[in-house]
Design a protein around this motif. Sequence first.
Motif, PDB file in Angstrom:
ATOM      1  N   PRO A 274      21.993  -0.951   3.820  1.00  0.00           N
ATOM      2  CA  PRO A 274      22.227  -0.196   2.436  1.00  0.00           C
ATOM      3  C   PRO A 274      21.015  -0.525   1.612  1.00  0.00           C
ATOM      4  O   PRO A 274      20.512  -1.904   1.502  1.00  0.00           O
ATOM      5  CB  PRO A 274      23.538  -1.096   1.819  1.00  0.00           C
ATOM      6  N   PRO A 275      20.377   0.519   0.919  1.00  0.00           N
ATOM      7  CA  PRO A 275      19.480   0.142  -0.188  1.00  0.00           C
ATOM      8  C   PRO A 275      19.906  -0.911  -1.471  1.00  0.00           C
ATOM      9  O   PRO A 275      21.163  -0.986  -1.678  1.00  0.00           O
ATOM     10  CB  PRO A 275      19.170   1.465  -0.908  1.00  0.00           C
ATOM     11  N   MET A 276      18.746  -1.857  -1.531  1.00  0.00           N
ATOM     12  CA  MET A 276      19.087  -2.849  -2.774  1.00  0.00           C
ATOM     13  C   MET A 276      18.350  -2.378  -3.886  1.00  0.00           C
ATOM     14  O   MET A 276      18.600  -3.345  -4.981  1.00  0.00           O
ATOM     15  CB  MET A 276      18.774  -4.043  -2.161  1.00  0.00           C
ATOM     16  N   GLY A 277      17.479  -1.347  -4.093  1.00  0.00           N
ATOM     17  CA  GLY A 277      16.987  -1.265  -5.272  1.00  0.00           C
ATOM     18  C   GLY A 277      15.644  -2.029  -5.394  1.00  0.00           C
ATOM     19  O   GLY A 277      15.012  -1.817  -6.450  1.00  0.00           O
ATOM     20  N   GLY A 278      15.352  -2.610  -4.640  1.00  0.00           N
ATOM     21  CA  GLY A 278      14.217  -3.611  -4.837  1.00  0.00           C
ATOM     22  C   GLY A 278      12.611  -2.858  -4.695  1.00  0.00           C
ATOM     23  O   GLY A 278      12.726  -2.043  -3.766  1.00  0.00           O
ATOM     24  N   LYS A 279      11.941  -3.117  -5.498  1.00  0.00           N
ATOM     25  CA  LYS A 279      10.466  -2.752  -5.605  1.00  0.00           C
ATOM     26  C   LYS A 279       9.341  -3.526  -5.061  1.00  0.00           C
ATOM     27  O   LYS A 279       8.301  -3.148  -4.768  1.00  0.00           O
ATOM     28  CB  LYS A 279      10.303  -2.036  -7.032  1.00  0.00           C
ATOM     29  N   ASP A 280       9.913  -4.931  -5.083  1.00  0.00           N
ATOM     30  CA  ASP A 280       8.709  -5.824  -4.667  1.00  0.00           C
ATOM     31  C   ASP A 280       8.837  -5.962  -3.137  1.00  0.00           C
ATOM     32  O   ASP A 280      10.026  -5.937  -2.604  1.00  0.00           O
ATOM     33  CB  ASP A 280       8.965  -7.286  -5.346  1.00  0.00           C
ATOM     34  N   PHE A 281       7.769  -6.706  -2.455  1.00  0.00           N
ATOM     35  CA  PHE A 281       7.823  -6.872  -1.104  1.00  0.00           C
ATOM     36  C   PHE A 281       7.580  -8.281  -1.018  1.00  0.00           C
ATOM     37  O   PHE A 281       6.240  -8.797  -1.459  1.00  0.00           O
ATOM     38  CB  PHE A 281       6.701  -6.065  -0.210  1.00  0.00           C
TER      39      PHE A 281
ATOM     40  N   ARG B  73       0.760  -1.188   0.015  1.00  0.00           N
ATOM     41  CA  ARG B  73       0.015  -0.171   0.017  1.00  0.00           C
ATOM     42  C   ARG B  73       0.951   1.398   0.003  1.00  0.00           C
ATOM     43  O   ARG B  73       0.646   2.186  -0.764  1.00  0.00           O
ATOM     44  CB  ARG B  73      -0.911   0.175   1.346  1.00  0.00           C
ATOM     45  N   LEU B  74       1.977   0.972   0.667  1.00  0.00           N
ATOM     46  CA  LEU B  74       3.034   2.326   0.698  1.00  0.00           C
ATOM     47  C   LEU B  74       4.046   2.373  -0.224  1.00  0.00           C
ATOM     48  O   LEU B  74       4.661   3.451  -0.452  1.00  0.00           O
ATOM     49  CB  LEU B  74       3.582   2.383   2.118  1.00  0.00           C
ATOM     50  N   GLY B  75       3.961   1.179  -1.193  1.00  0.00           N
ATOM     51  CA  GLY B  75       4.884   1.105  -2.207  1.00  0.00           C
ATOM     52  C   GLY B  75       6.348   1.117  -1.957  1.00  0.00           C
ATOM     53  O   GLY B  75       7.285   1.430  -2.665  1.00  0.00           O
ATOM     54  N   LEU B  76       6.520   0.276  -0.965  1.00  0.00           N
ATOM     55  CA  LEU B  76       7.809  -0.156  -0.469  1.00  0.00           C
ATOM     56  C   LEU B  76       8.301  -1.660  -0.893  1.00  0.00           C
ATOM     57  O   LEU B  76       7.519  -2.498  -1.086  1.00  0.00           O
ATOM     58  CB  LEU B  76       7.686  -0.259   1.065  1.00  0.00           C
ATOM     59  N   GLY B  77       9.272  -1.863  -0.991  1.00  0.00           N
ATOM     60  CA  GLY B  77       9.981  -3.000  -1.338  1.00  0.00           C
ATOM     61  C   GLY B  77      10.712  -3.624  -0.066  1.00  0.00           C
ATOM     62  O   GLY B  77      10.696  -2.929   1.082  1.00  0.00           O
ATOM     63  N   GLY B  78      11.169  -5.004   0.033  1.00  0.00           N
ATOM     64  CA  GLY B  78      11.597  -5.562   1.091  1.00  0.00           C
ATOM     65  C   GLY B  78      11.148  -6.859   1.383  1.00  0.00           C
ATOM     66  O   GLY B  78      10.820  -7.570   0.299  1.00  0.00           O
ATOM     67  N   TYR B  79      11.260  -7.360   2.598  1.00  0.00           N
ATOM     68  CA  TYR B  79      10.629  -8.653   3.111  1.00  0.00           C
ATOM     69  C   TYR B  79       9.934  -8.855   4.270  1.00  0.00           C
ATOM     70  O   TYR B  79      10.619  -7.796   5.164  1.00  0.00           O
ATOM     71  CB  TYR B  79      11.676  -9.695   2.672  1.00  0.00           C
ATOM     72  N   ALA B  80       9.419  -9.762   4.681  1.00  0.00           N
ATOM     73  CA  ALA B  80       9.043 -10.114   6.144  1.00  0.00           C
ATOM     74  C   ALA B  80       9.378 -11.455   6.371  1.00  0.00           C
ATOM     75  O   ALA B  80       9.265 -12.547   5.421  1.00  0.00           O
ATOM     76  CB  ALA B  80       7.567  -9.917   6.354  1.00  0.00           C
ATOM     77  N   LEU B  81      10.141 -11.844   7.252  1.00  0.00           N
ATOM     78  CA  LEU B  81      10.647 -13.348   7.596  1.00  0.00           C
ATOM     79  C   LEU B  81      10.355 -13.722   9.235  1.00  0.00           C
ATOM     80  O   LEU B  81      10.711 -13.011   9.885  1.00  0.00           O
ATOM     81  CB  LEU B  81      12.106 -13.246   7.397  1.00  0.00           C
ATOM     82  N   ASN B  82       9.856 -14.830   9.436  1.00  0.00           N
ATOM     83  CA  ASN B  82       9.750 -15.376  10.866  1.00  0.00           C
ATOM     84  C   ASN B  82      11.224 -15.797  11.176  1.00  0.00           C
ATOM     85  O   ASN B  82      11.751 -16.684  10.536  1.00  0.00           O
ATOM     86  CB  ASN B  82       9.011 -16.440  10.880  1.00  0.00           C
ATOM     87  N   ARG B  83      11.610 -15.379  12.446  1.00  0.00           N
ATOM     88  CA  ARG B  83      12.926 -15.885  12.801  1.00  0.00           C
ATOM     89  C   ARG B  83      12.739 -17.024  13.760  1.00  0.00           C
ATOM     90  O   ARG B  83      11.694 -17.170  14.468  1.00  0.00           O
ATOM     91  CB  ARG B  83      13.591 -14.730  13.450  1.00  0.00           C
ATOM     92  N   ALA B  84      13.701 -17.731  13.777  1.00  0.00           N
ATOM     93  CA  ALA B  84      13.678 -18.954  14.835  1.00  0.00           C
ATOM     94  C   ALA B  84      13.579 -18.694  16.163  1.00  0.00           C
ATOM     95  O   ALA B  84      13.026 -19.396  17.026  1.00  0.00           O
ATOM     96  CB  ALA B  84      15.161 -19.919  14.576  1.00  0.00           C
TER      97      ALA B  84
ATOM     98  N   GLU C 195      12.534  -5.860   6.309  1.00  0.00           N
ATOM     99  CA  GLU C 195      13.292  -4.978   5.678  1.00  0.00           C
ATOM    100  C   GLU C 195      12.385  -4.227   4.950  1.00  0.00           C
ATOM    101  O   GLU C 195      11.614  -4.949   4.342  1.00  0.00           O
ATOM    102  CB  GLU C 195      14.473  -5.498   4.867  1.00  0.00           C
ATOM    103  N   ILE C 196      12.613  -2.877   4.854  1.00  0.00           N
ATOM    104  CA  ILE C 196      11.759  -2.036   3.986  1.00  0.00           C
ATOM    105  C   ILE C 196      12.448  -0.981   3.605  1.00  0.00           C
ATOM    106  O   ILE C 196      13.414  -0.483   3.831  1.00  0.00           O
ATOM    107  CB  ILE C 196      10.457  -1.474   4.826  1.00  0.00           C
ATOM    108  N   GLU C 197      12.232  -0.836   2.130  1.00  0.00           N
ATOM    109  CA  GLU C 197      12.938   0.191   1.292  1.00  0.00           C
ATOM    110  C   GLU C 197      11.962   0.781   0.592  1.00  0.00           C
ATOM    111  O   GLU C 197      11.038   0.561   0.017  1.00  0.00           O
ATOM    112  CB  GLU C 197      13.956  -0.763   0.373  1.00  0.00           C
ATOM    113  N   GLY C 198      12.513   2.226   0.550  1.00  0.00           N
ATOM    114  CA  GLY C 198      11.593   3.262  -0.318  1.00  0.00           C
ATOM    115  C   GLY C 198      11.940   4.629   0.153  1.00  0.00           C
ATOM    116  O   GLY C 198      12.782   5.087   0.647  1.00  0.00           O
ATOM    117  N   ASP C 199      10.715   5.613  -0.118  1.00  0.00           N
ATOM    118  CA  ASP C 199      11.123   6.891   0.427  1.00  0.00           C
ATOM    119  C   ASP C 199      11.148   7.077   1.846  1.00  0.00           C
ATOM    120  O   ASP C 199      10.320   6.154   2.480  1.00  0.00           O
ATOM    121  CB  ASP C 199      10.359   7.885  -0.296  1.00  0.00           C
TER     122      ASP C 199
END
Length: 89
Positions: A78-85, A27-38, A45-49
């Motif tokens: 560091p930014p990675m330039g990803g647009k997908d989440f 919805r916010l136009g961010l890239g990155g990921y969400a991961l369950n940790r052990a 991780e979120i990337e965008g403006d």
Amino acid sequence: MIRRRAIVRGMVQGVGFRYNARAEAMRLGLGGYALNRADGAVEVEIEGDAASVERMLAWLAHGPMFAKVDSVDVSDVPPMGGKDFRIAG
């Protein structure tokens, strides 16, 4: 463009946290990921403006309806330039 890593602790697994985080990030136009940790935390991780990243960090502080967030530790990465989440792991 900025990128932040957030480690979200509390009752955050098994409550749809990653899927709701993905919906909010998209919805916010961010890239990155969400991961369950052990260790029971969720790593996001979120990337965008900067303004959208700050909005997402504010959302992570409470998460979806059935989550109970105890803490959110945020660090710069560091930014990675990803647009997908994506949902990882």
